[in-house]
Design a protein around this motif. Structure first.
Motif, PDB file in Angstrom:
ATOM      1  N   ARG A 197       0.841  -1.193   0.000  1.00 52.15           N
ATOM      2  CA  ARG A 197       0.000   0.000   0.000  1.00 52.15           C
ATOM      3  C   ARG A 197       0.876   1.242   0.000  1.00 52.15           C
ATOM      4  N   PRO A 198       0.389   2.336  -0.557  1.00 45.91           N
ATOM      5  CA  PRO A 198       1.190   3.560  -0.588  1.00 45.91           C
ATOM      6  C   PRO A 198       1.588   4.004   0.815  1.00 45.91           C
ATOM      7  N   LYS A 199       2.816   4.522   0.908  1.00 44.22           N
ATOM      8  CA  LYS A 199       3.299   5.000   2.201  1.00 44.22           C
ATOM      9  C   LYS A 199       2.765   6.387   2.511  1.00 44.22           C
ATOM     10  N   PHE A 200       2.448   7.151   1.469  1.00 43.08           N
ATOM     11  CA  PHE A 200       2.146   8.567   1.650  1.00 43.08           C
ATOM     12  C   PHE A 200       0.734   8.886   1.166  1.00 43.08           C
ATOM     13  N   ASN A 201       0.166   9.904   1.777  1.00 41.36           N
ATOM     14  CA  ASN A 201      -1.175  10.357   1.419  1.00 41.36           C
ATOM     15  C   ASN A 201      -1.053  11.511   0.424  1.00 41.36           C
ATOM     16  N   ILE A 202      -0.777  11.163  -0.835  1.00 44.43           N
ATOM     17  CA  ILE A 202      -0.486  12.162  -1.861  1.00 44.43           C
ATOM     18  C   ILE A 202      -1.750  12.451  -2.667  1.00 44.43           C
ATOM     19  N   PRO A 203      -2.125  13.722  -2.782  1.00 43.29           N
ATOM     20  CA  PRO A 203      -3.308  14.046  -3.596  1.00 43.29           C
ATOM     21  C   PRO A 203      -2.972  13.921  -5.085  1.00 43.29           C
ATOM     22  N   PRO A 204      -3.944  13.593  -5.918  1.00 45.44           N
ATOM     23  CA  PRO A 204      -3.681  13.505  -7.362  1.00 45.44           C
ATOM     24  C   PRO A 204      -3.260  14.856  -7.932  1.00 45.44           C
ATOM     25  N   ALA A 205      -2.379  14.802  -8.911  1.00 42.40           N
ATOM     26  CA  ALA A 205      -1.921  16.038  -9.555  1.00 42.40           C
ATOM     27  C   ALA A 205      -3.015  16.602 -10.455  1.00 42.40           C
ATOM     28  N   LYS A 206      -3.075  17.927 -10.512  1.00 36.91           N
ATOM     29  CA  LYS A 206      -4.003  18.598 -11.410  1.00 36.91           C
ATOM     30  C   LYS A 206      -3.239  19.100 -12.626  1.00 36.91           C
ATOM     31  N   ASN A 207      -3.664  18.661 -13.796  1.00 41.90           N
ATOM     32  CA  ASN A 207      -3.063  19.121 -15.056  1.00 41.90           C
ATOM     33  C   ASN A 207      -1.548  18.924 -15.077  1.00 41.90           C
ATOM     34  N   ALA A 208      -1.105  17.730 -14.628  1.00 41.79           N
ATOM     35  CA  ALA A 208       0.323  17.380 -14.648  1.00 41.79           C
ATOM     36  C   ALA A 208       1.165  18.459 -13.964  1.00 41.79           C
ATOM     37  N   ALA A 209       0.817  18.769 -12.727  1.00 47.69           N
ATOM     38  CA  ALA A 209       1.520  19.799 -11.965  1.00 47.69           C
ATOM     39  C   ALA A 209       3.012  19.482 -11.880  1.00 47.69           C
ATOM     40  N   LYS A 210       3.858  20.523 -12.002  1.00 47.49           N
ATOM     41  CA  LYS A 210       5.309  20.365 -12.067  1.00 47.49           C
ATOM     42  C   LYS A 210       5.947  20.631 -10.699  1.00 47.49           C
ATOM     43  N   LEU A 211       6.992  19.862 -10.389  1.00 47.65           N
ATOM     44  CA  LEU A 211       7.744  20.020  -9.146  1.00 47.65           C
ATOM     45  C   LEU A 211       9.207  20.256  -9.492  1.00 47.65           C
ATOM     46  N   ALA A 212       9.765  21.390  -9.025  1.00 43.67           N
ATOM     47  CA  ALA A 212      11.175  21.703  -9.232  1.00 43.67           C
ATOM     48  C   ALA A 212      11.851  21.791  -7.867  1.00 43.67           C
ATOM     49  N   PHE A 213      12.646  20.774  -7.547  1.00 43.73           N
ATOM     50  CA  PHE A 213      13.371  20.753  -6.278  1.00 43.73           C
ATOM     51  C   PHE A 213      14.748  21.372  -6.489  1.00 43.73           C
ATOM     52  N   VAL A 214      15.059  22.393  -5.659  1.00 39.76           N
ATOM     53  CA  VAL A 214      16.352  23.075  -5.705  1.00 39.76           C
ATOM     54  C   VAL A 214      17.032  22.861  -4.351  1.00 39.76           C
ATOM     55  N   ILE A 215      18.281  22.390  -4.393  1.00 37.90           N
ATOM     56  CA  ILE A 215      19.029  22.113  -3.166  1.00 37.90           C
ATOM     57  C   ILE A 215      20.186  23.103  -3.092  1.00 37.90           C
TER      58      ILE A 215
END
Length: 429
Positions: A197-215
């Protein structure tokens, strides 16, 4: 004359005798040859039957007079067995001695299709269960034994099915789906299949929402930078200038195919905070700013896509300086990312006056508190922003959170993709 006539008469007599005797000699010869052929054939058949029966006994068979089909198949080939092959055990169990079993076929090994005809002829000649042994011996060369395929009870083979239970004769049925699932899926304490089962409670993306992680803050520890560049998705590492491992960390980011940024130090409103080497300070004019940025870019080497501010709240609130900094970035083909260390930043207004645009951090910093649960909560906030704005720029720090964040992102990645989120970098926004 009499002697000559006598001799001629004798010759005639001899000739007539030869003519009469020749057919009498050929007939027994034909009969004799037929007997030899029959004896020879019977001997060969008997010898083959004895040989096959001995081989069958040596191979461990012979528990019943009824023919049984035993195959060994390679692991993973159970599903490729055809329907006629699954029923061989049942056909052999009912046919009795001397009957020929159906020809077995295997997509994984064509040798299973040979050797059944000779076993049948031997069985008919001898009238014993050795006839079916030929098929057992010939089919025994397919591959190594698979635990999911077993011989039926009392000479009736338990057939194996793919996707369903299949029984041969009266043998025990084997469910190959369950056998394969036991290898691929974890088992619960009661031995049953435990669904992942999924470990996280992640909501579905809307319109292929983009994630840019900057470290941010690369340059101190190549080992910590490597934890981020080893992640299996696009990520951006911003490297500080003038640190002991600045060039090494920048080279590591390039080598691993991640996006490289200059993390440009700028003076904070709190003058007691030292932004570090290579910083832009309030007393610098445009020439001094250009010189320091070019020096820092040269230290990182090629492949830098843009830069963002480290600290810098005093500088980013200065519209004049920000106008020059953004204009310089445009000239060099770089983007500027406003880390928004102050709500009074003038970077956006400066970009508007230059008729260009900048990128801004629009999600919370990930690691204000270096705690897995709190960092996860900040990521969830970033997902809300991505679904609202279409993207989220989310910033963390290399050394500050190296013990927690890389592992957390690695665990989140497959579930985020499954929910429809797209991983990207600031240069692609």
């Amino acid at each position: 004359m009499c002697a000559k006539r006598e001799s001629k008469g004798n010759k005639n007599t001899v000739r007539s005798k030869k003519k009469r005797s020749s057919p009498r000699r050929k007939k027994p010869k034909v009969l004799l040859n037929s007997k030899y052929v029959c004896i020879l054939c019977a001997s060969i058949v008997f010898f083959c039957a004895v040989l096959l029966g001995t081989t069958f006994l040596l191979n461990g068979g012979g528990g019943s007079s009824v023919g049984s089909k035993q195959e060994t198949v390679q692991e993973g080939d159970i599903a490729s067995l055809s329907a006629p092959e699954k029923k061989v055990g049942k056909a052999a169990g009912k046919s009795g001695a001397g009957t020929r079993p159906s020809t077995a076929s295997s997509d994984s090994n064509g040798s299973a299709k040979t050797g059944n005809g000779s076993a049948s002829s031997a069985g008919n000649a001898a009238g014993t269960s050795a006839g079916n042994a030929g098929a057992v011996e010939s089919n025994a060369n397919v591959g190594k034994e698979n635990a999911g395929y077993k011989e039926g009870i009392g000479g009736n083979a338990g057939g194996a099915g793919s996707g369903q239970n299949a029984s041969g004769g009266h043998g025990a049925a084997v469910n190959t789906d369950q056998g394969l699932a036991s290898v691929q899926k974890p088992h619960g304490p009661d031995g049953g299949i435990q669904e992942t089962r999924p470990k996280f409670n992640i909501p579905p993306a809307k319109n292929a929402a983009k994630l840019a992680f900057v470290i941010d803050d690369g340059g101190m520890s190549p080992a910590n930078v490597k934890k981020y560049t080893a992640l299996p998705f696009p990520i951006t590492v911003a490297v500080l200038p003038g640190l002991p491992h600045t060039a090494e960390c920048a080279a590591l980011v390039r080598r691993d195919g991640k996006e490289l940024m200059l993390h440009q130090p700028m003076q904070a409103k709190n003058l007691g905070i030292n932004p570090g080497p290579g910083a832009i300070t309030p007393d610098m004019d445009s020439w001094g700013i250009q010189q320091i940025i070019e020096k820092n870019l040269g230290e990182l080497g090629p492949g830098v896509k843009g830069f963002n501010n480290h600290e810098g709240s005093l500088i980013t609130e200065d519209k004049v300086k920000m106008t020059f900094i953004i204009d310089l970035a445009m000239q060099k083909g770089l983007f500027f990312l406003d880390s928004r260390t102050t709500s009074q930043t003038q970077a956006r207004q400066a970009a508007l006056e230059l008729d260009t645009h900048i990128i801004e951090r629009n999600a919370p910093f990930l690691d204000n508190a270096v705690n897995r649960e709190e960092m996860l909560a900040e990521i969830y906030k970033g997902l809300e922003v991505a679904n609202r704005d279409g993207f989220a720029v989310i910033i963390g720090h290399v050394d500050k959170s190296a013990a927690v964040l890389p592992k957390l992102l690695e665990e989140l990645y497959p579930e985020l993709v499954a929910k429809g989120y797209v991983f990207t970098t600031p240069s692609r926004l």
